[in-house]
Design an enzyme around this catalytic site. Structure first.
Site, PDB file in Angstrom:
ATOM      1  CE1 TYR A   7       0.548  -4.271   8.308  1.00 29.61           C
ATOM      2  CE2 TYR A   7      -0.509  -2.291   9.123  1.00 29.61           C
ATOM      3  CZ  TYR A   7      -0.548  -3.435   8.353  1.00 29.61           C
ATOM      4  OH  TYR A   7      -1.673  -3.731   7.633  1.00 29.61           O
ATOM      5  CG  HIS A  16      -2.039  -1.033   1.078  1.00 25.67           C
ATOM      6  ND1 HIS A  16      -3.251  -0.779   0.481  1.00 25.67           N
ATOM      7  CD2 HIS A  16      -2.071  -2.338   1.450  1.00 25.67           C
ATOM      8  CE1 HIS A  16      -3.995  -1.868   0.504  1.00 25.67           C
ATOM      9  NE2 HIS A  16      -3.298  -2.830   1.084  1.00 25.67           N
TER      10      HIS A  16
END
EC number: 1.11.1.-
Length: 319
Positions: free
Chosen positions: A308, A38
């Protein structure tokens, strides 16, 4: 508006997150300073206005009676920050609700209502099967890759074929999509009672959705350009919906979407106000939920926290 972000909090003893990020980098190579997935996105300032319907279930500050500011990011799924919008059928919508005490509650969503596997190791293995020894998404035959994954994981056939179908038509608008955080969470009320829930963002103003075949692809950035025009006209609103889990509904399996007949409650509305150009690296972490919300035992949810972190740390080091 202060945006909450976090530095250097990955677990150095867990090899899976680093393995996952290394595998993702093989799909389209490395893009220094960019997210490993993303990577291409656009930020907006927003206001979230709760309606009080969540109060019986949670003490979460942003789900009571007072509006709170929010930061929202819409994104494409590839790790290439310059990839054309129409090449990415899966979209993301990430939100930070900025709470009165200076912290934030995060909600990370995608246009896919469930994950492809319920454990991190299998996900990494699927990525390796998909990419094999090839580097660059243009060199990866997705059809053959998905068939190879199905051969090894036949129980995931339906979701994998559904993902493949989404490549056939690009979306019309970020503002006309439904977004799902995929994981279950627990709401905790003032009596300490826990209620399993799942979220969904639904476009608030749309009564007659258009088909994706009607998308007007005018440029590689057509989705962000179209969204910006909508925001200028004040017409981008999303309802936050929760579904109440019942006895027997899995809370630790992100491949389980729960039955369609579960009670749905609209708990608030998000209104985008203006585009934002942050000058700092912002992290959206689905495990940062705040008081009044608790994490389930979903292993993929907890894995995302560390994965992440690996991506974020590489990003801030411009690696």
């Amino acid at each position: 508006m202060e945006v909450i972000h976090i530095n250097n909090f990955n677990d150095p003893h867990d090899p899976l997150p680093t393995d996952a990020i290394d595998t993702l980098e093989k799909i389209q190579g490395k893009f220094p300073g960019a997210r490993r997935a993303h990577a291409k996105g656009v930020f907006y300032e927003a206001i979230f206005t709760p309606n009080g319907n969540a109060i019986p279930y949670t003490t979460a500050a942003h789900l009571q009676n007072e509006p709170v500011p929010a930061t929202v990011r819409f994104s494409n799924s590839p790790p290439n920050p310059t990839a054309a919008d129409f090449l990415s059928p899966f979209k993301g919508m990430s939100v930070q609700f900025h709470l009165p005490n200076g912290t934030a509650s995060h909600l990370v969503s995608t246009t896919i209502p469930m994950f492809i596997t319920k454990d991190p190791q299998t996900f990494i293995d699927m990525l390796k099967i998909l990419t094999a020894d090839k580097t660059g998404l243009d060199k990866v035959d997705l059809g053959i890759g998905i068939l190879n994954i199905i051969k090894k994981y036949p129980e995931r056939k339906n979701i994998l074929l559904a993902l493949k179908e989404q490549f056939k038509q690009p979306p019309i608008s970020y503002a006309r999509l439904h977004y799902y955080p995929i994981h279950a969470f627990y709401f905790v009320n003032k009596e300490g009672k826990r209620q399993a829930i799942k979220y969904e963002w639904q476009p608030a103003q749309e009564k007659n959705p258009l088909k994706n075949s009607e998308a007007k692809i005018t440029s590689p950035d057509y989705l962000s350009e179209e969204l910006h025009e909508r925001v200028l006209n004040g017409s981008v609103l999303f309802n936050l919906v929760i579904r109440l889990g019942e006895e027997g509904d899995a809370t630790d399996d992100s491949t389980d979407p729960w039955p369609d007949d579960r009670q749905q409650i609209v708990v608030g509305r998000l209104t985008l106000s203006k585009i934002r150009y942050p000058n700092e690296a912002i992290l959206f972490d689905p495990t940062l939920v705040g008081v009044g919300i608790e994490l389930t035992d979903d292993p993929v949810l907890h894995f995302r926290h560390n994965a992440y972190a690996v991506s974020f740390n590489k990003r801030i080091k411009n690696e």
